[in-house]
Scaffold this motif. Structure first.
Motif, PDB file in Angstrom:
ATOM      1  N   TYR A  56     -10.118 -10.198 -13.824  1.00 31.97           N
ATOM      2  CA  TYR A  56     -10.064 -10.758 -12.479  1.00 31.97           C
ATOM      3  C   TYR A  56     -11.448 -11.055 -11.916  1.00 31.97           C
ATOM      4  O   TYR A  56     -11.613 -11.968 -11.108  1.00 31.97           O
ATOM      5  CB  TYR A  56      -9.255  -9.851 -11.553  1.00 31.97           C
ATOM      6  CG  TYR A  56      -7.785  -9.943 -11.872  1.00 31.97           C
ATOM      7  CD1 TYR A  56      -7.074 -11.107 -11.613  1.00 31.97           C
ATOM      8  CD2 TYR A  56      -7.110  -8.898 -12.473  1.00 31.97           C
ATOM      9  CE1 TYR A  56      -5.741 -11.219 -11.939  1.00 31.97           C
ATOM     10  CE2 TYR A  56      -5.767  -8.992 -12.797  1.00 31.97           C
ATOM     11  CZ  TYR A  56      -5.095 -10.161 -12.526  1.00 31.97           C
ATOM     12  OH  TYR A  56      -3.770 -10.280 -12.848  1.00 31.97           O
ATOM     13  N   LEU A  59     -12.137 -14.338 -13.437  1.00 26.10           N
ATOM     14  CA  LEU A  59     -11.292 -15.316 -12.767  1.00 26.10           C
ATOM     15  C   LEU A  59     -11.871 -15.682 -11.407  1.00 26.10           C
ATOM     16  O   LEU A  59     -11.878 -16.853 -11.018  1.00 26.10           O
ATOM     17  CB  LEU A  59      -9.876 -14.750 -12.617  1.00 26.10           C
ATOM     18  CG  LEU A  59      -8.748 -15.715 -12.288  1.00 26.10           C
ATOM     19  CD1 LEU A  59      -8.607 -16.750 -13.385  1.00 26.10           C
ATOM     20  CD2 LEU A  59      -7.448 -14.954 -12.124  1.00 26.10           C
ATOM     21  N   ILE A  62     -14.766 -18.356 -11.329  1.00 26.60           N
ATOM     22  CA  ILE A  62     -14.508 -19.755 -11.679  1.00 26.60           C
ATOM     23  C   ILE A  62     -14.952 -20.724 -10.584  1.00 26.60           C
ATOM     24  O   ILE A  62     -15.594 -21.726 -10.895  1.00 26.60           O
ATOM     25  CB  ILE A  62     -13.027 -19.956 -12.072  1.00 26.60           C
ATOM     26  CG1 ILE A  62     -12.776 -19.292 -13.421  1.00 26.60           C
ATOM     27  CG2 ILE A  62     -12.658 -21.436 -12.129  1.00 26.60           C
ATOM     28  CD1 ILE A  62     -11.345 -19.334 -13.883  1.00 26.60           C
TER      29      ILE A  62
END
Length: 122
Positions: A56, A59, A62
């Motif tokens: 995460y 993530l 990004i």
């Protein structure tokens, strides 16, 4: 050919002996130097938590990466608009970058085919 094989076998034996004598010391030294990164106790729950945190966190990074990519693309667009002012160094870097991408693509294809150049298993 047999002498080369014998030499290679001798070197492999020497390397194996070196690792068996010094490998344990290196392992302990490496763990001691990096003990701040070791989670105690090493349970399955803790490992699952750490893997989820890593996933995460990556993530969440990004959007920042996309923003950096947009800035790079804007820079390339600006260079393309001002082609007359393009220096030889910039063109060389761009050519090398394109060549690197092509080489990685070819290497990926070879690896994907099981390290064969023809695509057929021999």
């Amino acid at each position: 050919m047999a002498s080369k094989l014998k030499s290679l076998q001798s070197k492999a034996c020497q390397a194996s002996q070196f690792i068996s004598r010094h490998g344990n010391v290196y392992y302990k030294q490496l763990l001691e130097q990096n003990k701040e990164y070791i989670q105690e106790p090493a349970t399955i729950e803790k490992c699952n938590l750490l893997s989820k945190q890593l996933f995460y966190t990556r993530l969440a990074s990004i959007p920042g990466r996309c923003e950096a990519l947009k800035k790079e693309l804007d820079y390339v667009k600006q260079l393309w608009r001002n082609k007359k002012d393009l220096k030889v160094e910039d063109a060389g870097i761009a050519a090398l970058f394109g060549l690197e991408i092509y080489a990685w693509s070819c290497a990926g294809e070879i690896v994907g085919r099981g390290f064969t150049f023809t695509g057929y298993y021999v």
